[in-house]
Design a protein around this motif. Sequence first.
Motif, PDB file in Angstrom:
ATOM      1  N   UNK A  57       0.823  -1.214   0.000  1.00 26.64           N
ATOM      2  CA  UNK A  57       0.000   0.000   0.000  1.00 26.64           C
ATOM      3  C   UNK A  57       0.855   1.262   0.000  1.00 26.64           C
ATOM      4  N   UNK A  58       0.240   2.340  -0.398  1.00 23.38           N
ATOM      5  CA  UNK A  58       0.937   3.627  -0.429  1.00 23.38           C
ATOM      6  C   UNK A  58       0.787   4.400   0.883  1.00 23.38           C
ATOM      7  N   UNK A  59      -0.362   4.263   1.516  1.00 23.88           N
ATOM      8  CA  UNK A  59      -0.572   4.956   2.785  1.00 23.88           C
ATOM      9  C   UNK A  59       0.307   4.347   3.866  1.00 23.88           C
ATOM     10  N   UNK A  60       0.877   5.196   4.694  1.00 22.30           N
ATOM     11  CA  UNK A  60       1.843   4.757   5.699  1.00 22.30           C
ATOM     12  C   UNK A  60       1.266   4.919   7.094  1.00 22.30           C
ATOM     13  N   UNK A  61       1.531   3.929   7.943  1.00 20.32           N
ATOM     14  CA  UNK A  61       1.159   3.998   9.356  1.00 20.32           C
ATOM     15  C   UNK A  61       2.429   3.907  10.193  1.00 20.32           C
ATOM     16  N   UNK A  62       2.701   4.917  10.955  1.00 18.05           N
ATOM     17  CA  UNK A  62       3.893   4.933  11.794  1.00 18.05           C
ATOM     18  C   UNK A  62       3.601   4.274  13.127  1.00 18.05           C
ATOM     19  N   UNK A  63       4.398   3.261  13.461  1.00 18.07           N
ATOM     20  CA  UNK A  63       4.274   2.573  14.741  1.00 18.07           C
ATOM     21  C   UNK A  63       5.287   3.203  15.697  1.00 18.07           C
ATOM     22  N   UNK A  64       4.798   4.079  16.534  1.00 15.95           N
ATOM     23  CA  UNK A  64       5.703   4.863  17.386  1.00 15.95           C
ATOM     24  C   UNK A  64       6.507   3.981  18.341  1.00 15.95           C
ATOM     25  N   UNK A  65       5.920   2.851  18.785  1.00 17.66           N
ATOM     26  CA  UNK A  65       6.648   1.984  19.714  1.00 17.66           C
ATOM     27  C   UNK A  65       7.784   1.239  19.026  1.00 17.66           C
ATOM     28  N   UNK A  66       7.830   1.265  17.688  1.00 15.33           N
ATOM     29  CA  UNK A  66       8.880   0.574  16.945  1.00 15.33           C
ATOM     30  C   UNK A  66       9.855   1.552  16.285  1.00 15.33           C
ATOM     31  N   UNK A  67       9.831   2.798  16.717  1.00 16.82           N
ATOM     32  CA  UNK A  67      10.725   3.811  16.156  1.00 16.82           C
ATOM     33  C   UNK A  67      11.818   4.132  17.178  1.00 16.82           C
ATOM     34  N   UNK A  68      13.059   3.954  16.759  1.00 22.86           N
ATOM     35  CA  UNK A  68      14.190   4.268  17.639  1.00 22.86           C
ATOM     36  C   UNK A  68      14.426   5.773  17.635  1.00 22.86           C
TER      37      UNK A  68
END
Length: 945
Positions: A933-944
Amino acid sequence: MAQVRYTRLDNRRPSSNYCSTVTVVVFVALCLVGIWMMTSSYVGPAQNVDEVSLDTNDGIKKQMTPPAEEGNVQKSEEAAGETPNEEKKGDGDASFPEGDESSSKQDDQEEKTKEESTSSGEESSSKQEDQEEKKEEKIKEGPISSGDESSSKQGDQEEKKEENTKEEPTSSGDESASKQGDQEEKKDEKTKEESTSSGDESSTKQEDQEERKEETASSGETKSETEGGENKNDDSKSENGDENDLGEKKDLKDHPDEENPESKSENGFDGSDLGEKKDLKDHPDEENPDSNDNQTKPETEDNESGENQKKTTADESEKKSSDDDTEAKGDKETKTGNEGAETKTEKESTETIVEQESIAKNETSGDLSPPVAQLELLNETTAQNGSFTTQATESKNEKEAQKGSGDQVDFKWTLCNTTAGPDYIPCLDNVQAIKSLKTTKHYEHRERHCPVTPPTCLVPLPEGYKRPIEWPKSREKIWYTNVPHTKLAEYKGHQNWVKVTGEFLTFPGGGTQFKHGALHYIDFIQESVPDISWGKRSRVVLDVGCGVASFGGFLFDRDVTTMSLAPKDEHEAQVQFALERGIPAISAVMGTTRLPFPGRVFDIVHCARCRVPWHIEGGKLLLELNRVLRPGGFFVWSATPVYQKKTEDVEIWEAMTELTKKMCWELISINKDKINGVGVATYKKPTSNECYKSRSEQQPPICADSDDPNASWKVPLEACMHTAPEDTTQRGSQWPEQWPARLEKPPFWLSSSQTGVYGKAAPDDFSADYEHWKRVVTKSYLNGLGINWASVRNVMDMKAVYGGFAAALRDLKVWVMNVVPIDSPDTLAIIYERGLFGIYHDWCESFSTYPRSYDLVHADHLLSKLKQRCNLTAIVAEVDRVLRPEGTLIVRDDAKTVQEVEAMVKAMKWEVHMTYSKGKEGLLSVQKSIWRPEDVQTLTYAIAA
């Protein structure tokens, strides 16, 4: 040449109350056609038939074309305003102003007219009259057949034909000698006048029908060309009649699929076949060879459906005769027509009278469509709806199911945005949870920390991802773009772990302890301890700290299956390398909790420089190996403390020696591999409790009786030992049968007093499950689901039960990760007992593997139960994560759940190979696409940070 339009003088429509006139016209037309035939040679009609038109009030009008001279033929055509053949082809049926059935019919006859005129020369009217008398005699011998429809019109009218021939030799516009005589006297003026009058009705008809015919023009032209071609080529049919045609039609009644190209399209099962017409439109390859010419016909059928539905079954079976009076006489006339059939040209000129009106009444008419054949088809459709035997029904059900499931929910997938990117493992890359850990002393940061809400987004693909290389070549090399990591090659390249070679990552087969190849190392171990007996006594191995899993990869050559595990640590992607190579592996660590395996299941546990501190904290980690190692099994330890004399190594060796003695492990062998320059120590676990009882110091302690050695899902480690089973009927009291006998036989410890998962006695349940999956795999999975098994290597069974599915795949070059869900009956020990391996797992959480690990994922009656306590969308997203692009998902479950899953995967652009339901049960086989997909979902708990 411009096309001339004609209209009726009385402005009345010819489509009503013409029964008596039609009868008269038919009689006269057939007689005059016969007379005209006598003017030509035996090979068939030569004169051009322009039109026969019917006028209810003004009587019979005619138009004739001189047969003798080419110039006359052309002049007559020009007088009638007939368009050239090329123009008619473009217009189809709607381009025939004279009401003739088709332009191609006339063109064919024109050519024959020219040929006949050349041979016969200037034939006089008197000669034609002489031939008329001969034709009358021939008519008396047997009426002329009109092939598709005129045979049904001639039979009962034989006597009237003769009378009408004498009384009105020029009353019909068909191909007659009188017609030619009149045209010779009045070549110019009378031809135009008579063509005008004879074209009245047909022109009016055509003007009324133009809009309807536009869509059917293509098929109409095909029909005319086909029939015209038959007139030209099948010369023998002109004399002997269309007995062959009628015979054909008789056969077609019994074999409707063998009708002419137009009959299938035009009949289209006429709305009475419960949707099969729709299927045939969608599947043109299943129709006749001329289906391309008839593509527009189904639309016309739909437009005329209201009128067509008013037609009776008799109307449908006698479509081309279409005239109500003629249909009423059908049986008798057909019989008589068969006896006197003569030529297709005659039938065409006769059917022109009726066919224009027939098309207006029923646009879907074609050749005769026997009612018996239609009833048989209808019965087949009704009786076998939903079965595999009828392709049309199967296709219809599939399309309806896909449409229904796809329209229920609009799934909008998003792309996961995480620091790990294409390598994201939700329960191992929870950066937020790892940061909150109080300590990492026991490798807590390498253990599972799943997010509270599992992700429902899709993991991106690495740039340039390619279809994985097939086994066994994949053991030696993989695509660099699929696992684009080079750190391990830089760090371990000198030990022959992995190297970068152009666009590939290559694996020489080495390791830290076997730089010169794993096979030599494997054989060295067996030489040191012959009782190991690879592939017979020793079948299931646990390789701790596996690296890139070359040890397990080459054990396949010895008929041994290996569960390799390693943490996701600084040795980046080592487990991912293993899986990409087609070698079983999971991301796991010897930390604070038990490994997700039952107790006493592995035949051998192997550690080659695995960097695990076995001796610390009372030997807690080594005691975990003791739990999963089968009594009588071996621990093979290849590490520097075994053969080096450094201070640290000596201290570790002394600590290990003391610990293993307390655990009652017997040191069987210490040997040094001179080629690789390493030493290997082999220990054996006791098969009885005598040693445990005779210990002077009860350290490590014996576990409490309440401590279940099989309980392992998120259970904390304890520094204790489980005793060996003393009852000879208990699992672990004796070694399993040698491989491969152990695969098929129920384990000795399964008792008939136990009830199996499916309700039978446990041994019978085991055997029945195995037989079931052998049938399913052999008869369905191998050939019926569109799976390319040559590209399948890594397989996961999400709910394995007894491991019957994996056992049924034994002869294929695949391995199966058998997963026993934590809320299902605990049968994982049975799977290990039969020489397979597996793992416990909670499918509400992410699996401990890298993305794109498996070629095939199998879910048997799992998801319907899971969705009661888990997010089904998250489960499907997890399946997408672990499945490789172009990999296959097979779901067997209740029909409702199958429909839900189908809708979700279709939203991911997956290809449905099969969807099938019977009663409440359903089956789905789909292939994953490369779409993201083109739409992005940011998973804040998986961002360093």
